[in-house]
Design an enzyme around this catalytic site. Structure first.
Site, short mmCIF file in Angstrom:
data_model
loop_
_atom_site.label_atom_id
_atom_site.label_comp_id
_atom_site.label_asym_id
_atom_site.label_seq_id
_atom_site.Cartn_x
_atom_site.Cartn_y
_atom_site.Cartn_z
N SER A 1 -41.10 -63.34 34.27
CA SER A 1 -39.64 -63.39 34.09
C SER A 1 -39.18 -64.84 34.19
CB SER A 1 -38.97 -62.50 35.14
OG SER A 1 -37.61 -62.35 34.85
N ASN A 2 -37.92 -65.05 34.46
CA ASN A 2 -37.41 -66.42 34.62
C ASN A 2 -36.27 -66.42 35.64
OD1 ASN A 2 -34.80 -65.94 33.18
ND2 ASN A 2 -36.19 -65.52 31.49
N ARG A 3 -35.68 -67.58 35.86
CA ARG A 3 -34.74 -67.75 36.97
C ARG A 3 -33.30 -67.33 36.65
NH1 ARG A 3 -37.13 -71.08 40.82
NH2 ARG A 3 -38.85 -72.32 40.04
#
Ligand code: CTP
Length: 403
Positions: A210-212
């Site tokens: 995923s990402n932030r």
């Protein structure tokens, strides 16, 4: 500009226990820029003191119709209000309002005002269900044109169990007031699709790529579009912030699910604003059982996910406004221009993930807006709410030009 700047809100408080929440509501109005005039009924003054509201609003609180020197207060207050919000509204107050009784200050204001009115009932569930109350609410909304925000289900006062009757949270009432106050917008009644947050791609049943992204920017855009009168669909991956009042939520997990949800909404969308940060890669084959430490692979093969914006190209409604974001860490403007072209967009909102106060997780953003004919507009560092309004101003202009 804050959404309630130069707006005057008259907050009427009647005698229910939920009146303690109205103090916070007055604070929310003030923080958003409104001048707040509070009118307490005699019964409300039994529950909550005028000093509380005077301290929160910095203005005198109004109570009596016949206070010395205040005989024309009801006319002045009624005329100056841009919106009248009655929260909580008791069964007794609604019965009196439904028959136009003006024996106290709040009843008189209600008859004298031309501003839009929002009534927020709160009471015991049996009182709410009583046929007389049901009839009064119907009359207030259908015959008199007041907006009635129905109570929530939940725990009632005095250990009375749970049922419909609780006053909605101040943040919800605040959002509805914002929609009431908004001047006519080209977005009113239009379907706007906003995406927000990250997506997640499974590596195995417990791990993911995923990402932030927190979803704050997309959520701010969805909230502002709803306030402007749009029907908003928010297609969201896992968010770190609450979803805004009024929007229809489509929860998704993977980029493919987000692409499918966007595709389903696209034919009816007057605007698509892709503020999400969909994962660009997924595990080429996700394991169906948890990968044990002792059999961990030294690498994971990746496969690209679908580019959602690019995949909408053949399916966009005629005249639909399509906005993308570009999150960059190097040569941001060039990256944004490439995305504008490659994804056939009306505007790209560029931000630099490494700049302090911009990008993931924070409440502010510094963006540059890029348009198709070389237009480039650098905005200052702003709260994400204000960036949302800037973006929607451009969407309104584009919709207006195309109508
Ligand atoms: N986007 C999309 N589908 C994806 C990835 C991104 O539609 N699979 C959208 C984003 O919502 C954003 C725009 O495309 O509006 C640009 O996203 P960004 O992550 O900046 O760029 P990418 O296209 O993913 O390219 P790169 O990661 O190489 O910069």
């Amino acid at each position: 500009m804050r959404p309630f700047d130069r707006r005057r809100v008259l907050l009427g408080v009647t005698g229910g226990i939920a009146s303690y929440k109205s103090a916070w509501l007055a604070r929310l109005f003030g923080k958003a820029g409104a001048e707040v005039d509070v009118v307490l009924t005699a019964a409300a003054a039994e529950f909550i003191g005028r000093v509380t509201f005077e301290a929160l609003t910095g203005r005198a609180v109004h109570t009596g119709l016949f206070d010395p020197g205040r005989a024309l207060d009801h006319i002045k207050l009624a005329r100056e209000a841009h919106a009248v919000v009655i929260a909580p509204a008791t069964a007794d107050f609604m019965a009196r309002a439904a028959t136009g009784q003006a024996g106290d200050l709040l009843g008189a204001v209600l008859l004298a005002t031309k501003a839009p009115v929002l009534i927020v009932p709160a009471m015991n569930d049996a009182m709410w269900a009583h046929r007389q109350t049901v009839e009064n609410v119907r009359h207030l909304s259908e015959a008199l044109g007041y907006r009635v925000l129905p109570p929530d289900e939940g725990a009632l006062a005095a250990g009375e169990g749970s049922g419909p009757g609780r006053m909605p949270e101040p943040e919800t009432i605040f959002a509805h007031t914002g929609r009431l106050l908004e001047p006519d917008s080209p977005l009113r009644g239009k379907r706007v699709v906003v995406t927000a947050g990250p997506t997640r791609e499974a590596i195995d049943p417990v791990r993911y790529i995923s990402n932030r992204s927190s979803g704050k920017m997309g959520v701010a855009i969805a909230a502002a579009a709803w306030r402007r009168g749009a029907d908003v669909v928010l297609v969201a991956g896992p968010l770190s912030v609450p979803t805004p009042t009024g929007v229809e939520l489509r929860e998704v997990e993977t980029t493919e699910e987000m692409a499918d949800a966007v595709a389903a909404e696209l034919p009816a969308a007057a605007a698509l604003i892709m503020a999400a940060a969909p994962a660009d890669f997924r595990a080429a084959t996700a394991a169906t059982s948890k990968i044990k430490k002792k059999s961990a692979p030294s690498s994971i093969d990746l496969a690209p996910t679908r580019d959602i914006l690019a995949s909408t190209r053949g399916a966009r409604a005629k005249n639909a406004v399509i906005i993308g974001f570009a999150l960059e860490t190097d040569d941001a403007i060039r990256g944004g221009r490439e995305k504008l072209e490659a994804k056939s967009l009306d505007m790209v909102v560029v931000n630099d993930a490494r700049e302090a106060g911009a990008g993931f997780g924070v409440d502010t953003n510094r963006v540059t807006l890029l348009g198709p004919n070389g237009q480039e507009e650098a905005l200052p560092l702003l709260p994400k709410d204000a960036v949302a309004d800037e973006i929607l101003d451009r969407v309104e202009t584009l919709l207006h030009e195309r109508s």
